[in-house]
Design a protein around this motif. Structure first.
Motif, PDB file in Angstrom:
ATOM      1  N   UNK A 189     -22.692  -5.363   0.834  1.00 29.00           N
ATOM      2  CA  UNK A 189     -21.186  -5.741   1.050  1.00 29.00           C
ATOM      3  C   UNK A 189     -20.623  -5.114  -0.282  1.00 29.00           C
ATOM      4  N   UNK A 190     -21.365  -5.291  -1.473  1.00 24.49           N
ATOM      5  CA  UNK A 190     -20.704  -4.705  -2.574  1.00 24.49           C
ATOM      6  C   UNK A 190     -20.771  -3.170  -2.456  1.00 24.49           C
ATOM      7  N   UNK A 191     -21.616  -2.705  -1.907  1.00 25.01           N
ATOM      8  CA  UNK A 191     -21.617  -0.808  -1.826  1.00 25.01           C
ATOM      9  C   UNK A 191     -20.396  -0.870  -0.692  1.00 25.01           C
ATOM     10  N   UNK A 192     -20.163  -1.550   0.080  1.00 34.77           N
ATOM     11  CA  UNK A 192     -19.210  -1.131   1.063  1.00 34.77           C
ATOM     12  C   UNK A 192     -17.749  -1.279   0.249  1.00 34.77           C
ATOM     13  N   UNK A 193     -17.683  -2.195  -0.403  1.00 33.05           N
ATOM     14  CA  UNK A 193     -16.354  -2.198  -1.345  1.00 33.05           C
ATOM     15  C   UNK A 193     -16.151  -1.061  -2.235  1.00 33.05           C
ATOM     16  N   UNK A 194     -17.140  -0.576  -2.947  1.00 27.63           N
ATOM     17  CA  UNK A 194     -17.384   0.640  -3.692  1.00 27.63           C
ATOM     18  C   UNK A 194     -16.923   1.794  -2.934  1.00 27.63           C
ATOM     19  N   UNK A 195     -17.638   1.998  -1.506  1.00 33.23           N
ATOM     20  CA  UNK A 195     -17.200   2.992  -0.808  1.00 33.23           C
ATOM     21  C   UNK A 195     -15.770   3.221  -0.738  1.00 33.23           C
ATOM     22  N   UNK A 196     -15.256   1.845  -0.167  1.00 33.48           N
ATOM     23  CA  UNK A 196     -13.722   1.876   0.213  1.00 33.48           C
ATOM     24  C   UNK A 196     -12.969   2.350  -0.820  1.00 33.48           C
ATOM     25  N   UNK A 197     -13.156   1.939  -2.268  1.00 34.97           N
ATOM     26  CA  UNK A 197     -12.493   2.240  -3.460  1.00 34.97           C
ATOM     27  C   UNK A 197     -12.605   3.832  -3.551  1.00 34.97           C
ATOM     28  N   UNK A 198     -13.789   4.365  -3.262  1.00 37.32           N
ATOM     29  CA  UNK A 198     -13.988   5.793  -3.556  1.00 37.32           C
ATOM     30  C   UNK A 198     -13.130   6.528  -2.386  1.00 37.32           C
ATOM     31  N   UNK A 199     -13.038   6.007  -1.329  1.00 35.86           N
ATOM     32  CA  UNK A 199     -12.067   6.793  -0.427  1.00 35.86           C
ATOM     33  C   UNK A 199     -10.836   6.659  -0.793  1.00 35.86           C
ATOM     34  N   UNK A 200     -10.387   5.701  -1.127  1.00 40.12           N
ATOM     35  CA  UNK A 200      -8.841   5.546  -1.514  1.00 40.12           C
ATOM     36  C   UNK A 200      -8.679   6.248  -2.694  1.00 40.12           C
ATOM     37  N   UNK A 201      -9.366   6.650  -3.704  1.00 40.34           N
ATOM     38  CA  UNK A 201      -9.168   7.538  -4.827  1.00 40.34           C
ATOM     39  C   UNK A 201      -9.483   9.070  -4.374  1.00 40.34           C
ATOM     40  N   UNK A 202      -9.876   9.271  -3.165  1.00 39.41           N
ATOM     41  CA  UNK A 202      -9.983  10.809  -2.844  1.00 39.41           C
ATOM     42  C   UNK A 202      -8.705  11.096  -2.284  1.00 39.41           C
ATOM     43  N   UNK A 203      -8.299  10.036  -1.473  1.00 34.48           N
ATOM     44  CA  UNK A 203      -6.886  10.091  -0.423  1.00 34.48           C
ATOM     45  C   UNK A 203      -5.843  10.381  -1.487  1.00 34.48           C
ATOM     46  N   UNK A 204      -5.823   9.674  -2.753  1.00 33.67           N
ATOM     47  CA  UNK A 204      -4.673   9.914  -3.598  1.00 33.67           C
ATOM     48  C   UNK A 204      -4.843  11.107  -4.123  1.00 33.67           C
ATOM     49  N   UNK A 205      -5.954  11.428  -4.822  1.00 37.10           N
ATOM     50  CA  UNK A 205      -6.155  12.989  -5.564  1.00 37.10           C
ATOM     51  C   UNK A 205      -5.924  13.913  -4.553  1.00 37.10           C
ATOM     52  N   UNK A 206      -6.044  13.920  -3.226  1.00 37.20           N
ATOM     53  CA  UNK A 206      -5.872  15.107  -2.254  1.00 37.20           C
ATOM     54  C   UNK A 206      -4.628  15.062  -1.943  1.00 37.20           C
ATOM     55  N   UNK A 207      -3.659  13.987  -2.335  1.00 39.15           N
ATOM     56  CA  UNK A 207      -2.255  13.986  -2.004  1.00 39.15           C
ATOM     57  C   UNK A 207      -1.866  13.449  -0.522  1.00 39.15           C
ATOM     58  N   UNK A 208      -3.025  12.606   0.175  1.00 42.05           N
ATOM     59  CA  UNK A 208      -2.910  12.348   1.464  1.00 42.05           C
ATOM     60  C   UNK A 208      -2.127  10.941   1.458  1.00 42.05           C
ATOM     61  N   UNK A 209      -2.186  10.258   0.402  1.00 39.54           N
ATOM     62  CA  UNK A 209      -1.723   8.971   0.094  1.00 39.54           C
ATOM     63  C   UNK A 209      -0.986   8.567  -1.247  1.00 39.54           C
ATOM     64  N   UNK A 210       0.047   7.719  -1.207  1.00 43.71           N
ATOM     65  CA  UNK A 210       0.431   7.345  -2.668  1.00 43.71           C
ATOM     66  C   UNK A 210      -0.414   6.115  -2.883  1.00 43.71           C
ATOM     67  N   UNK A 211      -0.898   6.078  -4.307  1.00 45.35           N
ATOM     68  CA  UNK A 211      -1.702   4.991  -4.790  1.00 45.35           C
ATOM     69  C   UNK A 211      -1.117   3.523  -4.588  1.00 45.35           C
ATOM     70  N   UNK A 212       0.282   3.463  -4.801  1.00 46.21           N
ATOM     71  CA  UNK A 212       1.091   2.422  -4.529  1.00 46.21           C
ATOM     72  C   UNK A 212       0.995   1.918  -3.016  1.00 46.21           C
ATOM     73  N   UNK A 213       1.021   2.706  -1.916  1.00 45.16           N
ATOM     74  CA  UNK A 213       0.961   2.448  -0.766  1.00 45.16           C
ATOM     75  C   UNK A 213      -0.380   1.639  -0.406  1.00 45.16           C
ATOM     76  N   UNK A 214      -1.540   2.414  -1.055  1.00 39.11           N
ATOM     77  CA  UNK A 214      -2.794   2.115  -0.453  1.00 39.11           C
ATOM     78  C   UNK A 214      -2.758   0.280  -1.254  1.00 39.11           C
ATOM     79  N   UNK A 215      -2.205   0.377  -2.527  1.00 34.25           N
ATOM     80  CA  UNK A 215      -2.492  -0.957  -2.907  1.00 34.25           C
ATOM     81  C   UNK A 215      -1.840  -2.155  -2.395  1.00 34.25           C
ATOM     82  N   UNK A 216      -0.615  -1.775  -1.707  1.00 39.24           N
ATOM     83  CA  UNK A 216       0.256  -2.798  -1.175  1.00 39.24           C
ATOM     84  C   UNK A 216      -0.387  -3.000   0.161  1.00 39.24           C
ATOM     85  N   UNK A 217      -1.102  -2.187   0.808  1.00 42.72           N
ATOM     86  CA  UNK A 217      -2.084  -2.325   1.950  1.00 42.72           C
ATOM     87  C   UNK A 217      -3.243  -3.182   1.747  1.00 42.72           C
TER      88      UNK A 217
END
Length: 453
Positions: A189-217
């Protein structure tokens, strides 16, 4: 006059940003103590600040605040004569804290500077002298009362003078301690949380999502969910998790950190902007899911701790030191703190789960280990210790000696400060504008105005 000095520390607080940076079209000197001047704008701004903060002011607020200003100038003047120095580091820390509060109010450093029409450096310089004088006055006041002590006889004399119908009525209060342990999530479950955060990081860096939107959700931090994960942080702030601070200040503006672990869980941070040791950041926290298996394992361990407590193998303080994982336990000995450092708490100051657990406990009892969710949303297990429980009662010396003694010594200190002013006012060079001639709070000051002005 006594009321003025009793309330001295509560008035003339820090000016709001608008008042401190406001350009004054017409101003004049309305008071002088020694070589310290008081401007009319100082009085007006203090009154407006108090009104903005919802404080109740007397009918003649200018008289009241003028008395406070004169008292502060007198204390500052004497502090300088007595060489009570305030370090530049201390003033700088106070200014930094004020700036952080302003940034918190307005969102970002840029927004603050735009609203103020001044840079952060200029805002700090606007505040510097008033902060220095406030600290000097505090040091002088502390010196005046430093040797004030009170005896049990004086406490009783103070108490006996209070009319019975004016004595405080205290509702039931409790002293409650906790031993807290946090179940550890499984590695999967720790690895799953790490994978989620790495995915969020990629989405922001690729311009698909804003960081603040992902944080709010998706953030598991309730304190920043509604602000898109935003925090104002300072590199030297000790209350912040050191791992969080270290990872934040490695970043350039706009950069997102790798996933890292703090005592709260796993994070990614985005640096919004930075000015020296101050920064605005956004973060997303993921707390790995805790299952019943992990919770039950901790309950079993804590049940053993409770058995040893009940058997008297060690006392509560020793158990807290050895087993409790609550961050503040080392400062409080596991006891809940309410109000100004007191361990006596009203029942409504506890969370609902704790209140229910206290229902069947008697003074000296320990609860069974109880699973709960803390204020940060983390799963935890705790043993609750009910140290004392008072009944509702009219204030008396047997049950409330410390409270009565605290009020008695504060009154004694106020009297010492008043005597100090009575002795010192005639020695100061004083100028007070005629508009204050009828102020009842300024009677002694007006009597000692320097002649032949």
């Amino acid at each position: 006059m006594k009321q003025i000095f009793l309330l001295f520390s509560t008035v003339l607080a820090a000016y709001t940003l608008q008042a401190q940076t406001r350009k004054v079209v017409a101003d004049k000197i309305i008071g002088v103590v020694g070589d310290k001047i008081i401007l009319h704008s100082d009085i007006r701004n203090s009154i407006m600040d108090a009104q903005r903060q919802g404080q109740t002011m007397p009918e003649n607020p200018e008289c009241f605040v003028m008395a406070q200003a004169l008292a502060q100038k007198a204390l500052v003047l004497q502090a300088e004569k007595d060489s009570l120095a305030v370090s530049e580091e201390e003033i700088e820390a106070m200014l930094d804290n004020q700036i952080r509060q302003f940034i918190g109010m307005y969102g970002t450093k840029d927004a603050l500077e735009q609203i103020a029409g001044r840079t952060v450096y200029q805002i700090k310089e606007d505040f510097r002298q008033s902060f220095r004088e406030r600290k000097q006055a505090e040091l002088m006041r502390n010196k005046i009362v430093s040797n004030i002590k009170i005896t049990p006889t004086e406490v009783k004399e103070y108490y006996d003078k209070i009319p019975v119908d004016s004595l405080n009525f205290w509702e039931s209060e409790l002293e409650v301690g906790e031993i807290v342990m946090y179940p550890k999530a499984s590695r999967d479950l720790e690895l799953y949380a790490i994978e989620e955060l790495n995915d969020f990081k990629k989405q922001v860096e690729n311009g698909k999502q804003k960081f603040e939107t992902l944080a709010s959700l998706y953030t598991d931090d309730p304190g920043s969910k509604n602000t898109g994960g935003m925090y104002q942080v300072n590199r030297t702030e000790r209350q912040m998790d050191p791992t969080f601070i270290a990872n934040a200040f490695r970043l350039r503006e706009g950069q997102i950190s790798p996933v890292f672990k703090s005592r709260f869980g796993y994070h990614i941070i985005q640096m919004v902007n930075r000015a020296g040791d101050d920064a605005t950041v956004r973060h997303i926290l993921k707390i790995p899911t805790i299952t019943e298996t992990e919770i039950n394992a901790v309950i079993a361990k804590m049940d053993s701790v409770r058995s040893r407590l009940v058997a008297g193998d060690f006392d509560f303080g020793a158990a807290v030191a050895k087993y409790s994982e609550a961050e503040d336990s080392k400062f409080t000995g596991g006891m809940r703190q309410c109000g100004s450092g007191t361990t006596f708490c009203a029942i409504d100051q506890f969370d609902k789960e704790l209140v229910l657990s206290l229902k069947d406990l008697k003074a000296g009892d320990y609860s069974k280990p109880l699973a709960y969710t803390d204020e940060r949303g983390k799963k935890a297990v705790r043993i609750i210790y009910l140290k004392t429980r008072t009944e509702p009662h009219r204030e008396n010396l047997k049950d409330d000696y410390n409270r009565v003694a605290e009020r008695a010594i504060e009154e004694k200190k106020a009297e010492a400060i008043e005597k100090w002013f009575q002795a010192k006012i005639p020695t100061f060079h004083l100028v007070i504008d005629k508009q204050f001639a009828t102020c009842p709070q300024l009677g002694e000051w007006m009597q000692n105005i320097t002649k032949n002005q």
